[in-house]
Structures are given as structure tokens and as C-alpha cells.
Design a protein around this motif. Structure first.
Motif, short mmCIF file in Angstrom:
data_model
loop_
_atom_site.label_atom_id
_atom_site.label_comp_id
_atom_site.label_asym_id
_atom_site.label_seq_id
_atom_site.Cartn_x
_atom_site.Cartn_y
_atom_site.Cartn_z
N LEU A 27 58.63 6.40 -21.23
CA LEU A 27 57.30 5.80 -21.42
C LEU A 27 56.83 5.84 -22.87
O LEU A 27 57.03 6.82 -23.57
CB LEU A 27 56.28 6.51 -20.52
CG LEU A 27 56.44 6.24 -19.03
CD1 LEU A 27 55.73 7.29 -18.20
CD2 LEU A 27 55.95 4.84 -18.69
N ARG A 28 56.20 4.72 -23.29
CA ARG A 28 55.70 4.58 -24.66
C ARG A 28 54.23 4.16 -24.64
O ARG A 28 53.71 3.70 -23.62
CB ARG A 28 56.49 3.49 -25.41
CG ARG A 28 57.98 3.75 -25.53
CD ARG A 28 58.25 4.85 -26.56
NE ARG A 28 59.67 5.12 -26.68
CZ ARG A 28 60.29 6.15 -26.10
NH1 ARG A 28 59.62 6.98 -25.34
NH2 ARG A 28 61.57 6.36 -26.28
N LYS A 29 53.60 4.27 -25.79
CA LYS A 29 52.20 3.88 -25.94
C LYS A 29 52.03 2.44 -25.46
O LYS A 29 52.81 1.55 -25.82
CB LYS A 29 51.78 4.01 -27.40
CG LYS A 29 50.33 3.70 -27.64
CD LYS A 29 49.94 3.93 -29.08
CE LYS A 29 48.45 3.67 -29.22
NZ LYS A 29 47.97 4.06 -30.53
N LEU A 52 50.44 16.83 -16.38
CA LEU A 52 51.18 15.56 -16.49
C LEU A 52 50.28 14.45 -17.01
O LEU A 52 50.70 13.65 -17.86
CB LEU A 52 51.78 15.17 -15.14
CG LEU A 52 53.01 15.96 -14.71
CD1 LEU A 52 53.34 15.73 -13.25
CD2 LEU A 52 54.21 15.60 -15.58
N LEU A 53 49.06 14.38 -16.51
CA LEU A 53 48.14 13.34 -16.98
C LEU A 53 47.80 13.53 -18.45
O LEU A 53 47.70 12.55 -19.20
CB LEU A 53 46.87 13.33 -16.14
CG LEU A 53 47.01 12.61 -14.80
CD1 LEU A 53 45.74 12.75 -13.99
CD2 LEU A 53 47.36 11.15 -15.00
N GLU A 54 47.65 14.76 -18.88
CA GLU A 54 47.36 15.02 -20.29
C GLU A 54 48.53 14.57 -21.17
O GLU A 54 48.33 13.96 -22.22
CB GLU A 54 47.09 16.51 -20.49
CG GLU A 54 46.61 16.85 -21.88
CD GLU A 54 46.25 18.33 -22.04
OE1 GLU A 54 46.55 18.89 -23.11
OE2 GLU A 54 45.69 18.90 -21.09
N ILE A 55 49.75 14.87 -20.73
CA ILE A 55 50.94 14.45 -21.48
C ILE A 55 51.00 12.93 -21.57
O ILE A 55 51.19 12.35 -22.64
CB ILE A 55 52.23 15.00 -20.81
CG1 ILE A 55 52.32 16.51 -21.00
CG2 ILE A 55 53.47 14.31 -21.36
CD1 ILE A 55 53.36 17.19 -20.11
N LEU A 56 50.82 12.27 -20.41
CA LEU A 56 50.95 10.82 -20.36
C LEU A 56 49.85 10.11 -21.14
O LEU A 56 50.14 9.24 -21.97
CB LEU A 56 50.97 10.34 -18.91
CG LEU A 56 52.25 10.72 -18.15
CD1 LEU A 56 52.04 10.64 -16.64
CD2 LEU A 56 53.40 9.83 -18.59
N THR A 57 48.61 10.48 -20.88
CA THR A 57 47.52 9.80 -21.59
C THR A 57 47.52 10.16 -23.07
O THR A 57 47.11 9.35 -23.91
CB THR A 57 46.15 10.11 -20.95
OG1 THR A 57 45.93 11.52 -20.94
CG2 THR A 57 46.06 9.56 -19.53
N LYS A 72 50.14 10.32 -24.82
CA LYS A 72 51.11 9.40 -25.41
C LYS A 72 50.59 7.97 -25.44
O LYS A 72 51.28 7.07 -25.91
CB LYS A 72 52.40 9.41 -24.58
CG LYS A 72 53.22 10.65 -24.67
CD LYS A 72 54.39 10.66 -23.69
CE LYS A 72 55.45 9.67 -24.00
NZ LYS A 72 56.70 9.87 -23.22
N GLY A 73 49.39 7.77 -24.87
CA GLY A 73 48.84 6.41 -24.82
C GLY A 73 49.31 5.64 -23.60
O GLY A 73 49.26 4.41 -23.56
N VAL A 74 49.78 6.35 -22.58
CA VAL A 74 50.25 5.73 -21.34
C VAL A 74 49.12 5.78 -20.31
O VAL A 74 48.51 6.83 -20.10
CB VAL A 74 51.49 6.48 -20.79
CG1 VAL A 74 51.91 5.94 -19.43
CG2 VAL A 74 52.64 6.41 -21.78
N ALA A 75 48.86 4.64 -19.68
CA ALA A 75 47.88 4.60 -18.59
C ALA A 75 48.60 4.99 -17.30
O ALA A 75 49.78 4.66 -17.11
CB ALA A 75 47.29 3.20 -18.46
N GLY A 81 42.99 8.28 -20.47
CA GLY A 81 42.69 9.30 -21.47
C GLY A 81 41.29 9.17 -22.03
O GLY A 81 40.84 10.02 -22.79
N GLU A 82 40.59 8.08 -21.65
CA GLU A 82 39.20 7.93 -22.09
C GLU A 82 38.34 8.96 -21.36
O GLU A 82 38.63 9.33 -20.23
CB GLU A 82 38.70 6.52 -21.76
CG GLU A 82 39.40 5.44 -22.52
CD GLU A 82 38.98 4.04 -22.05
OE1 GLU A 82 37.90 3.90 -21.44
OE2 GLU A 82 39.76 3.11 -22.29
N ASP A 83 37.29 9.38 -22.01
CA ASP A 83 36.40 10.38 -21.42
C ASP A 83 35.54 9.72 -20.36
O ASP A 83 34.64 8.95 -20.67
CB ASP A 83 35.55 11.02 -22.52
CG ASP A 83 34.83 12.26 -22.02
OD1 ASP A 83 35.27 12.84 -21.01
OD2 ASP A 83 33.84 12.65 -22.66
N ASN A 84 35.83 10.00 -19.09
CA ASN A 84 35.08 9.44 -17.98
C ASN A 84 34.83 10.57 -16.99
O ASN A 84 35.70 10.89 -16.17
CB ASN A 84 35.86 8.29 -17.33
CG ASN A 84 35.12 7.64 -16.19
OD1 ASN A 84 34.32 8.27 -15.51
ND2 ASN A 84 35.39 6.36 -15.99
#
Length: 182
Positions: free
Chosen positions: A50-52, A74-79, A81-84, A96-99
Motif C-alpha cells: 500500500l502507498r499514499k 493497524l489504522l494508525e499505520i495505514l492512515t 502512510k496516507g492510505v484510506a 486519518g483526518e480528525d473526526n
């Protein structure tokens, strides 16, 4: 922007065909392994790929992780990296946006998945205890009969080589040493 799917089932006899069946994907990573650990080879390969700008599609949160800390990690790692990450069953996407509301939903659903896993393990332990109380054997069958164990002990006492005995009885040396120490 690559659309990547991660599909997981716990056992080899389970089917994966209902997961992400109508989602158009460029790459699919399919794994048959328990989510009780985050050390899964196919998941690790997927994470490396996975890439940005990519989107990781997962059928449901419990397909990615079975406990809240693994899920959040896992979500922290992925987001990071810029991965949705898109969970289809729950209709949630994390970028990764603050929601705060989305974070709350994730933590509640993740906690429920972890709770579910603990309940399954508890029921399994109860079932095993009941079966054992009825005199049923649980777990794998012993590789050696009590008679074979005694034969091996006698042969070792007489000077036989342990490696040869392991081969003769079709067991590993580790099994042989465990039997000898009991």
C-alpha cells in the motif's frame, strides 16, 4: 490511487467469496488465518504494498483485527502512510483526518469485536471442560501409546540412540524428549 482488498477467514474450510464480491479492486490479498494475531503474512505483504493515496477495502472490522489495540495500531499505520481504509459492512472510511464521531464509532465497534472474541474463547473453554468432565479426550490424539512410551524408555535405558528411536516411531526428537521427561 489503487483499490486494494484484504479478505480474511479464520480457517481453511471457510469461504471468502461473500467478502467484497461487488467491489472493483485492482489487487486482492486473501488470507486464511486467525485475526487473534496481527502477525499474518498476507496482511504484512498487503501493508508493504500500500502507498499514499491507495484505499484498502475490508469487508468488516473483525476481518482486519479482533482486538481494539491491534485495530487502532493497524489504522494508525495505514492512515499514517496516507492510505484510506474502508470497512464495507459498517460503512466507515478512515483517512486519518480528525473526526471524533468516527473515532468513537471505531472504538465501540472494535471493542464489540474484541468482546465477541473473548465470549467465543470462554464458550470454547466451557465446552472443553464439559467434554473432559464426561471423560472425552480433547485436543490432538497422542502420537504414542502408553505401551510405545514404555518401549522407548526401555530402549533408551538399554542404550539405544534417541535419534534412531524417533525415526523408528515416526515422531520428532522433541516429542521423544518430552515423552522421556514425563
Amino acid at each position: 490511487m489503487t483499490q486494494v482488498g484484504y479478505i480474511r477467514v479464520s480457517t481453511t474450510d471457510q469461504k471468502t467469496d461473500r467478502q467484497l464480491d461487488k467491489v472493483e479492486l485492482d489487487h486482492v490479498y486473501e488470507e486464511k488465518a486467525s485475526a487473534s494475531t496481527s502477525k499474518r503474512p498476507v496482511l504484512e505483504e498487503c501493508l508493504r504494498f500500500l502507498r499514499k493515496g491507495d484505499t484498502l477495502h475490508v469487508h468488516s472490522i473483525d476481518r482486519l483485527a479482533r482486538n481494539l489495540s491491534d485495530l487502532l495500531s493497524l489504522l494508525e499505520i495505514l492512515t499514517g502512510k496516507g492510505v484510506a481504509v474502508r470497512f464495507h459492512k459498517e460503512s466507515l472510511t478512515f483517512t486519518g483526518e480528525d473526526n471524533p464521531f468516527q473515532t468513537l464509532q471505531l472504538q465501540i465497534i472494535g471493542a464489540v469485536a474484541q468482546f465477541e472474541r473473548e465470549i467465543i474463547k470462554e464458550r470454547q473453554r466451557e465446552g472443553i471442560a464439559k467434554a473432559q468432565a464426561k471423560g472425552k479426550h480433547c485436543g490432538r490424539k497422542a502420537k504414542l501409546t502408553p505401551e510405545q512410551v514404555q518401549e522407548i524408555k526401555d530402549k533408551v535405558a538399554a542404550g539405544s540412540e534417541k535419534k534412531a528411536l524417533a525415526e523408528e516411531y515416526g515422531v520428532s526428537r522433541q516429542t521423544l524428549y518430552r515423552v522421556l521427561s514425563s
